[in-house]
Design an enzyme around this catalytic site. Structure first.
Site, PDB file in Angstrom:
ATOM      1  N   ASP A   1      53.023  49.062  82.367  1.00 26.27           N
ATOM      2  CA  ASP A   1      53.441  49.192  80.893  1.00 26.27           C
ATOM      3  C   ASP A   1      52.838  50.284  80.432  1.00 26.27           C
ATOM      4  OD1 ASP A   1      55.078  49.472  79.028  1.00 26.27           O
ATOM      5  OD2 ASP A   1      55.221  47.552  78.058  1.00 26.27           O
TER       6      ASP A   1
ATOM      7  N   GLU B   1      24.254  64.753  78.028  1.00 25.90           N
ATOM      8  CA  GLU B   1      22.558  64.118  77.944  1.00 25.90           C
ATOM      9  C   GLU B   1      23.369  63.269  76.858  1.00 25.90           C
ATOM     10  OE1 GLU B   1      19.736  66.778  77.176  1.00 25.90           O
ATOM     11  OE2 GLU B   1      19.316  67.579  78.914  1.00 25.90           O
TER      12      GLU B   1
ATOM     13  N   GLU C   1      23.327  60.689  74.166  1.00 28.47           N
ATOM     14  CA  GLU C   1      22.526  59.241  72.944  1.00 28.47           C
ATOM     15  C   GLU C   1      23.628  58.810  72.624  1.00 28.47           C
ATOM     16  OE1 GLU C   1      19.722  63.477  71.876  1.00 28.47           O
ATOM     17  OE2 GLU C   1      21.793  62.801  70.544  1.00 28.47           O
TER      18      GLU C   1
ATOM     19  N   GLU D   1      15.207  57.991  71.473  1.00 30.40           N
ATOM     20  CA  GLU D   1      14.805  59.207  71.209  1.00 30.40           C
ATOM     21  C   GLU D   1      14.482  59.806  69.936  1.00 30.40           C
ATOM     22  OE1 GLU D   1      16.425  62.103  70.829  1.00 30.40           O
ATOM     23  OE2 GLU D   1      16.588  62.196  73.149  1.00 30.40           O
TER      24      GLU D   1
ATOM     25  N   GLU E   1      18.529  57.605  75.065  1.00 35.48           N
ATOM     26  CA  GLU E   1      19.203  58.367  76.325  1.00 35.48           C
ATOM     27  C   GLU E   1      18.491  58.127  77.483  1.00 35.48           C
ATOM     28  OE1 GLU E   1      19.058  62.594  74.739  1.00 35.48           O
ATOM     29  OE2 GLU E   1      18.306  63.101  77.008  1.00 35.48           O
TER      30      GLU E   1
ATOM     31  N   HIS F   1      24.063  66.547  74.452  1.00 31.50           N
ATOM     32  CA  HIS F   1      24.033  68.058  74.916  1.00 31.50           C
ATOM     33  C   HIS F   1      24.655  68.189  76.770  1.00 31.50           C
ATOM     34  CE1 HIS F   1      20.523  67.860  72.006  1.00 31.50           C
ATOM     35  NE2 HIS F   1      21.288  68.489  71.202  1.00 31.50           N
TER      36      HIS F   1
ATOM     37  N   ARG G   1      16.614  75.867  69.607  1.00 31.69           N
ATOM     38  CA  ARG G   1      17.918  74.868  69.696  1.00 31.69           C
ATOM     39  C   ARG G   1      18.354  74.534  68.544  1.00 31.69           C
ATOM     40  NH1 ARG G   1      14.032  73.358  73.627  1.00 31.69           N
ATOM     41  NH2 ARG G   1      14.177  71.660  74.738  1.00 31.69           N
TER      42      ARG G   1
ATOM     43  N   GLU H   1      23.138  75.503  78.687  1.00 29.72           N
ATOM     44  CA  GLU H   1      23.017  73.862  78.358  1.00 29.72           C
ATOM     45  C   GLU H   1      24.253  74.071  76.229  1.00 29.72           C
ATOM     46  OE1 GLU H   1      20.355  70.727  75.614  1.00 29.72           O
ATOM     47  OE2 GLU H   1      19.235  73.114  76.542  1.00 29.72           O
TER      48      GLU H   1
ATOM     49  N   ARG I   1      24.888  72.472  72.886  1.00 34.49           N
ATOM     50  CA  ARG I   1      24.284  71.430  72.530  1.00 34.49           C
ATOM     51  C   ARG I   1      25.522  70.950  71.357  1.00 34.49           C
ATOM     52  NH1 ARG I   1      19.429  70.800  73.021  1.00 34.49           N
ATOM     53  NH2 ARG I   1      19.072  70.706  70.806  1.00 34.49           N
TER      54      ARG I   1
END
Length: 445
Positions: A55, A134, A136, A187, A194, A243, A314, A334, A336
């Site tokens: 259901d 990745e 965390e 981290e 991580e 990321h 970054r 990547e 972020r």
């Protein structure tokens, strides 16, 4: 790492060999919450033959009660024995595709949404969409608060990293579940961790993200602790991100690589990145889907908010890791800004559609921004044409509500339900009176 079964016969042999008594059938709701029900191993033939009915009326985002009959069709390739359950009369799991009673894919199933996106990539000649997220997370003393277990920082070890034992056990459990682990470490934030999974195709990786989250939580609970993927649980500390590394493969080769380009990026790679940048704001409520997500997406805490790309920087939304000779297959982008509390199926689907849109329509990639974007004034950013991600879920969901791309990604049923649920979440939050407001205003106003 055990070989993954490929057929229902493989699964039945493993169930017999390991004397598995129960099999949990896993799927997710629209928000990416893991749902499950258990069947006796003797029901396995029936499950593979016609699926198992359930259901769906109480599952967030699924159909209302008058059309709530659903079928869970197990995917034999996802069979794994759960390492945190007893070996005697053990427990295994399989992810399921949700179907209607007419045996068609259910449009409210996040796994189906991602399959559709991958089908589009395949139709354009790309055989694989690889994803490497990745995730965390924080470990707290218990679920009732945010008391940290250590004061460690990035890559800290021994006495500053109270979670190293549980992280090791979690990594070993992930390997038993068929997930290759590449790195694990403390981290930046206190009690923040991580574990990095090796990249995989998008559907396997979305399944792996769901497995990762429950495995992390199970092993934290074994120690009496609480693991959380909440994007920003601690004031004045970094939040938890996801990321997300991405690449497309065609004819066995990385479609993002071009040896003759100064950035070693092909036209396909550039257009894919351009698509993600152009659509980032309207996708924000998918990859950062909670009110709390926007407490993380603020300047100054490693979470990027400015829509730009870079190779080293970054502070940009997209980073293209530097090319190393002989590592052509590792060329990737990547992103972020996603956080680990998102629905990975919807997130990977939306990001893939955005990138494919860039390729189909030939979007131009702007020049990279190699300076720290946090140090630019608002006027400078305006002059350079650098946009910013939405600052709240309320702003983000209204951008999504106008997005043709998200409508095509999710399909009409899920799109309407998602907008409705997220608008309600924002409204529920907006009317709260917080302790901060009372502390700030009550004495003086």
């Amino acid at each position: 790492m055990p070989d993954q079964p490929k057929t229902r016969e493989d699964v039945k042999a493993l169930v017999q060999e390991h004397r598995i008594r129960f099999i949990r059938l896993w799927f997710t709701d629209i928000l990416g919450q893991l749902k499950s029900f258990s069947i006796n191993s003797e029901e396995l033939d029936d499950a593979f033959e016609g699926g198992m009915g359930f259901d769906g009326s109480s599952i967030t985002g699924f159909n209302a009660i008058e059309e709530s009959d659903m079928i869970a069709m197990p995917d034999a390739t996802t069979f794994s024995i759960l390492p945190w359950r007893p070996e005697e009369q053990g427990v295994a799991r399989m992810f399921c595709d949700v179907q209607t009673p007419e045996r068609t894919p259910y449009e409210g199933d996040p796994r189906h949404v991602l399959r559709r996106a991958v089908d589009r990539a395949n139709a354009m000649g790309f055989e694989t969409f690889n994803v490497g997220p990745e995730l965390e997370y924080f470990l707290f003393k218990d679920k009732n608060g945010t008391e940290v277990l250590d004061e460690g920082g990035y890559f800290d070890l021994t006495t500053l990293d109270a979670g190293s034992d549980v992280r090791r056990e979690t990594s070993l459990a992930l390997e038993q579940l068929g997930i290759k682990v590449e790195y694990s470490h403390h981290e930046v934030g206190p009690s923040q961790h991580e574990i990095d999974m090796r990249y995989a195709d998008a559907l396997k990786m979305a399944d792996d993200c769901m497995t990762y989250r429950i495995t992390v939580k199970e092993y934290a609970m074994k120690y009496g602790w609480h693991a959380t993927f909440m994007p920003k649980p601690l004031f004045a500390e970094n939040g938890s991100g996801m990321h997300t590394h991405m690449s497309l493969f065609k004819d066995g080769r990385n479609a993002f690589f071009d040896a003759d380009d100064p950035y070693f990026l092909s036209d396909v790679g550039k257009a894919f990145i351009a698509g993600q940048l152009r659509h980032a704001r309207e996708l924000s409520s998918i990859f950062a889907q909670w009110v709390n997500s926007y407490k993380r997406l603020v300047p100054g805490y490693e979470a990027p908010v400015y829509v730009a790309w870079s190779r080293r920087n970054r502070s940009a939304l997209v980073r293209v890791p530097l090319y190393h000779p002989g590592k052509e297959q590792a060329t990737r982008m990547e992103l972020r800004c996603p956080d680990p509390a998102c629905n990975p199926y919807l997130t990977f689907a939306a990001l893939l559609h955005a990138g494919l849109e860039g390729i189909e329509k030939g979007y131009e990639l702007p020049e990279p921004m190699e300076k720290n974007l946090y140090h630019l004034s608002p006027d400078d950013r305006r002059r350079l044409g650098i946009e910013q991600l939405p600052e709240t879920l309320g702003e983000a969901i209204e951008l999504t509500a106008e997005s043709e791309l998200v409508l095509r990604t999710l399909g009409e049923h899920m799109f309407n339900r998602y907008i409705e649920i997220k608008r309600q979440e924002w409204e529920d939050y907006r009317v709260q009176v917080t302790q901060w407001e009372l502390d700030r205003y009550l004495p003086v106003l």
